[in-house]
Design a protein around this motif. Structure first.
Motif, PDB file in Angstrom:
ATOM      1  N   ARG A   1      54.723  18.413  20.127  1.00 29.31           N
ATOM      2  CA  ARG A   1      55.564  18.557  18.927  1.00 29.31           C
ATOM      3  C   ARG A   1      55.840  17.200  18.279  1.00 29.31           C
ATOM      4  NH1 ARG A   1      58.605  21.370  22.464  1.00 29.31           N
ATOM      5  NH2 ARG A   1      60.569  20.355  21.911  1.00 29.31           N
ATOM      6  N   VAL A   2      54.782  16.455  18.069  1.00 27.38           N
ATOM      7  CA  VAL A   2      54.876  15.176  17.357  1.00 27.38           C
ATOM      8  C   VAL A   2      54.547  15.456  15.892  1.00 27.38           C
ATOM      9  CG1 VAL A   2      54.074  12.775  17.265  1.00 27.38           C
ATOM     10  CG2 VAL A   2      54.182  13.965  19.457  1.00 27.38           C
ATOM     11  N   TRP A   3      55.525  15.964  15.169  1.00 22.13           N
ATOM     12  CA  TRP A   3      55.280  16.428  13.805  1.00 22.13           C
ATOM     13  C   TRP A   3      55.144  15.283  12.817  1.00 22.13           C
ATOM     14  CZ3 TRP A   3      53.638  20.302  15.825  1.00 22.13           C
ATOM     15  CH2 TRP A   3      54.362  21.282  16.496  1.00 22.13           C
ATOM     16  N   THR A   4      55.830  14.182  13.061  1.00 21.96           N
ATOM     17  CA  THR A   4      55.669  13.009  12.204  1.00 21.96           C
ATOM     18  C   THR A   4      55.365  11.813  13.092  1.00 21.96           C
ATOM     19  OG1 THR A   4      58.044  12.486  12.237  1.00 21.96           O
ATOM     20  CG2 THR A   4      57.231  13.857  10.419  1.00 21.96           C
ATOM     21  N   SER A   5      54.567  10.901  12.572  1.00 18.58           N
ATOM     22  CA  SER A   5      54.132   9.763  13.376  1.00 18.58           C
ATOM     23  C   SER A   5      53.615   8.669  12.463  1.00 18.58           C
ATOM     24  CB  SER A   5      53.022  10.190  14.348  1.00 18.58           C
ATOM     25  OG  SER A   5      51.865  10.587  13.627  1.00 18.58           O
ATOM     26  N   CYS A   6      53.352   7.519  13.055  1.00 15.96           N
ATOM     27  CA  CYS A   6      52.556   6.487  12.399  1.00 15.96           C
ATOM     28  C   CYS A   6      51.118   6.710  12.833  1.00 15.96           C
ATOM     29  CB  CYS A   6      53.019   5.090  12.830  1.00 15.96           C
ATOM     30  SG  CYS A   6      51.927   3.750  12.257  1.00 15.96           S
ATOM     31  N   THR A   7      50.222   6.835  11.887  1.00 16.55           N
ATOM     32  CA  THR A   7      48.816   7.007  12.232  1.00 16.55           C
ATOM     33  C   THR A   7      48.020   5.811  11.742  1.00 16.55           C
ATOM     34  OG1 THR A   7      46.943   8.533  12.198  1.00 16.55           O
ATOM     35  CG2 THR A   7      48.141   8.266  10.140  1.00 16.55           C
ATOM     36  N   MET A   8      47.028   5.445  12.512  1.00 20.96           N
ATOM     37  CA  MET A   8      46.144   4.330  12.168  1.00 20.96           C
ATOM     38  C   MET A   8      44.712   4.838  12.177  1.00 20.96           C
ATOM     39  SD  MET A   8      47.942   1.189  14.219  1.00 20.96           S
ATOM     40  CE  MET A   8      49.724   0.926  14.068  1.00 20.96           C
ATOM     41  N   LEU A   9      44.075   4.783  11.009  1.00 27.48           N
ATOM     42  CA  LEU A   9      42.705   5.271  10.812  1.00 27.48           C
ATOM     43  C   LEU A   9      41.876   4.116  10.277  1.00 27.48           C
ATOM     44  CD1 LEU A   9      43.743   8.472   8.841  1.00 27.48           C
ATOM     45  CD2 LEU A   9      43.180   8.393  11.251  1.00 27.48           C
ATOM     46  N   LEU A  10      40.955   3.637  11.076  1.00 24.34           N
ATOM     47  CA  LEU A  10      40.205   2.434  10.720  1.00 24.34           C
ATOM     48  C   LEU A  10      38.714   2.750  10.656  1.00 24.34           C
ATOM     49  CD1 LEU A  10      42.084  -0.082  13.064  1.00 24.34           C
ATOM     50  CD2 LEU A  10      42.638   0.540  10.701  1.00 24.34           C
ATOM     51  N   PRO A  11      38.200   3.104   9.483  1.00 24.35           N
ATOM     52  CA  PRO A  11      36.760   3.349   9.351  1.00 24.35           C
ATOM     53  C   PRO A  11      35.974   2.054   9.530  1.00 24.35           C
ATOM     54  CG  PRO A  11      37.996   4.197   7.451  1.00 24.35           C
ATOM     55  CD  PRO A  11      38.913   3.309   8.214  1.00 24.35           C
ATOM     56  N   LEU A  12      34.747   2.171  10.023  1.00 23.60           N
ATOM     57  CA  LEU A  12      33.867   1.015  10.068  1.00 23.60           C
ATOM     58  C   LEU A  12      33.518   0.594   8.646  1.00 23.60           C
ATOM     59  CD1 LEU A  12      31.414   2.125  12.908  1.00 23.60           C
ATOM     60  CD2 LEU A  12      33.414   0.628  13.090  1.00 23.60           C
ATOM     61  N   ARG A  13      33.450  -0.704   8.425  1.00 18.55           N
ATOM     62  CA  ARG A  13      33.158  -1.213   7.080  1.00 18.55           C
ATOM     63  C   ARG A  13      31.647  -1.327   6.889  1.00 18.55           C
ATOM     64  NH1 ARG A  13      36.418  -6.419   5.799  1.00 18.55           N
ATOM     65  NH2 ARG A  13      35.983  -5.767   3.651  1.00 18.55           N
ATOM     66  N   THR A  14      30.989  -0.189   6.908  1.00 21.95           N
ATOM     67  CA  THR A  14      29.543  -0.143   6.747  1.00 21.95           C
ATOM     68  C   THR A  14      29.222  -0.035   5.260  1.00 21.95           C
ATOM     69  OG1 THR A  14      29.345   0.989   8.875  1.00 21.95           O
ATOM     70  CG2 THR A  14      27.425   1.033   7.415  1.00 21.95           C
ATOM     71  N   ALA A  15      28.582  -1.056   4.722  1.00 18.85           N
ATOM     72  CA  ALA A  15      28.326  -1.093   3.283  1.00 18.85           C
ATOM     73  C   ALA A  15      27.471   0.096   2.853  1.00 18.85           C
ATOM     74  CB  ALA A  15      27.624  -2.397   2.914  1.00 18.85           C
ATOM     75  N   GLY A  16      27.953   0.820   1.851  1.00 16.67           N
ATOM     76  CA  GLY A  16      27.193   1.909   1.271  1.00 16.67           C
ATOM     77  C   GLY A  16      27.150   3.179   2.081  1.00 16.67           C
ATOM     78  N   ALA A  17      27.954   3.284   3.144  1.00 17.55           N
ATOM     79  CA  ALA A  17      27.922   4.479   3.988  1.00 17.55           C
ATOM     80  C   ALA A  17      28.739   5.599   3.366  1.00 17.55           C
ATOM     81  CB  ALA A  17      28.449   4.160   5.381  1.00 17.55           C
ATOM     82  N   ALA A  18      28.306   6.850   3.612  1.00 15.87           N
ATOM     83  CA  ALA A  18      29.007   8.029   3.109  1.00 15.87           C
ATOM     84  C   ALA A  18      30.049   8.539   4.085  1.00 15.87           C
ATOM     85  CB  ALA A  18      28.012   9.137   2.796  1.00 15.87           C
ATOM     86  N   GLY A  19      30.186   7.893   5.241  1.00 12.29           N
ATOM     87  CA  GLY A  19      31.176   8.296   6.229  1.00 12.29           C
ATOM     88  C   GLY A  19      31.202   7.304   7.370  1.00 12.29           C
ATOM     89  N   SER A  20      32.081   7.576   8.332  1.00 13.05           N
ATOM     90  CA  SER A  20      32.189   6.681   9.474  1.00 13.05           C
ATOM     91  C   SER A  20      32.756   7.430  10.665  1.00 13.05           C
ATOM     92  CB  SER A  20      33.110   5.493   9.153  1.00 13.05           C
ATOM     93  OG  SER A  20      33.343   4.692  10.304  1.00 13.05           O
ATOM     94  N   ALA A  21      32.260   7.105  11.836  1.00 11.57           N
ATOM     95  CA  ALA A  21      32.944   7.521  13.053  1.00 11.57           C
ATOM     96  C   ALA A  21      34.287   6.796  13.114  1.00 11.57           C
ATOM     97  CB  ALA A  21      32.100   7.161  14.272  1.00 11.57           C
TER      98      ALA A  21
END
Length: 380
Positions: free
Chosen positions: A348-368
């Motif tokens: 029941r952690v309804w609110t939180s601080c989230t950290m989402l760090l995509p890889l900085r891959t130039a020109g990529a359409a997504g990231s793990a």
């Protein structure tokens, strides 16, 4: 179609006085931290609102709602981090050669290389590589870049070559501006243009409130009314969803993620998702990302991917993946797919601080990604 907000200078960086005030507030809240609370104090939310940019964004913008990330979202995050009983929750699935795999990408296989030794040294080291045609950015827990999706003025009839010259992206960018040749990276709206997404997350438990304790099934819809219902049931009606939030939704479909699973797993064959009106609702709320424990975000009924089932009710004609269309091309809101929500929902952690760090891959359409949520368990 909804137009992205633009035409104004970027929001100025907060003045040192504002930052000092924010830091003072955090220190006071840390000192007063008590029992688990569902939301940040009203004073934190009010101070945050004054620091979050309002737009519109300048012409040529490539960040979309990522422009909201900054001192205001960091202030809200800081409150969660200051809580003595805050805990980090993993929001990503473990990657392996036997995990469920998307049928829409190349084969995902990690090849483990033999231990190597450097001649003349006392060193040995290990490494691995991906198999040919692997697309790790589109497998497992991942984020979509804004340039992942484009749209046409009308549906393609399937005859002849696709009319790519008419494709449009977020901000009105053309195919020539974004991906001028088949082997070109994204010259605009690529993954490297996204900022580090450090902000507050709101986790909504659709399994509990919509499914009445049962996991949602393939094709099930989470509507705007359901979102409001979940906010109320979880003690979040007054707080609501504030600009710059990430919204995470636990559907229970993540229970289908089983490893070993591989190509025989049902996980990628269908799934529940957002209705079109829910996507519009969240767009108006100005979130920076939406994440579910599903592979698509859009609802996918059994047989839909094979053309044996119709799109969800309320889906605009010619846009079977209308949530992708609206969030990415119209609003500049990132998608987080195959998010591991079960542990945080159970706590029941309804609110939180989230950290989402995509890889900085130039020109990529997504990231793990390996996102985390840091918050206090046992909220209402």
């Amino acid at each position: 179609m909804v137009q992205p907000i633009r035409g104004q200078r970027p929001h100025p960086s907060p003045r040192p006085v504002a930052l000092a005030t924010s830091l003072g507030l955090l220190a006071a809240f840390a000192a007063l931290a008590g029992p688990a609370a569902a939301v940040e104090p009203a004073s934190v939310l009010e101070a945050s609102r004054k620091l979050v940019p309002t737009g519109p964004w300048p012409a040529g913008d490539e960040r979309g709602m990522g422009n909201l990330i900054g001192a205001g979202t960091h202030l809200r995050c800081g409150w969660h981090l200051s809580q003595p009983k805050a805990k980090a929750y993993e929001l990503s699935q473990v990657r392996s050669n036997t995990m469920p795999k998307s049928p829409f990408t190349g084969p995902y296989t990690t090849q483990y290389k033999p231990t190597s030794v450097l001649p003349g040294t006392a060193h040995a080291f290990n490494s691995e590589k991906y198999a040919a045609d692997a697309e790790p950015a589109q497998q497992g827990t991942q984020i979509d870049a804004i340039g992942h999706f484009a749209y046409f003025d009308k549906p393609w009839d399937g005859q002849g070559a696709p009319p790519l010259d008419g494709a449009r992206y977020y901000g009105g960018f053309t195919q020539q501006q974004v991906k001028p040749t088949p082997d070109s990276p994204l010259l605009k709206l690529g993954m490297e243009k996204a900022p580090p997404l450090i902000t507050t997350a709101v986790l909504l438990d659709a399994k509990a409130e919509v499914g009445k304790g049962q996991s949602l099934k393939g094709g099930d819809l989470i509507t705007a009314a359901h979102i409001q219902q979940m906010l109320k049931a979880q003690g979040l009606a007054k707080r609501g969803i504030v600009p710059g939030d990430v919204v995470l939704i636990h559907t229970g479909w993540g229970d289908q993620w089983k490893d070993p699973g591989g190509d025989s797993s049902p996980y990628y064959t269908q799934g529940p998702g957002l209705s079109y009106d829910a996507a519009q609702y969240l767009g108006r709320a100005r979130i920076v990302a939406i994440g579910l424990d599903v592979p698509f975000i859009d609802p996918v009924a059994e047989g839909f991917l094979q053309g044996k089932a119709a799109p969800a009710a309320g889906t605009p004609a010619g846009l079977p993946f209308a949530v992708h269309h609206h969030m990415l091309t119209q609003m500049g809101i990132h998608h987080l797919e195959s998010v591991r929500t079960a542990e945080a929902a159970a706590a029941r952690v309804w609110t939180s601080c989230t950290m989402l760090l995509p890889l900085r891959t130039a020109g990529a359409a997504g990231s793990a990604i390996r996102p985390v949520a840091i918050g206090v368990q046992g909220q209402r």
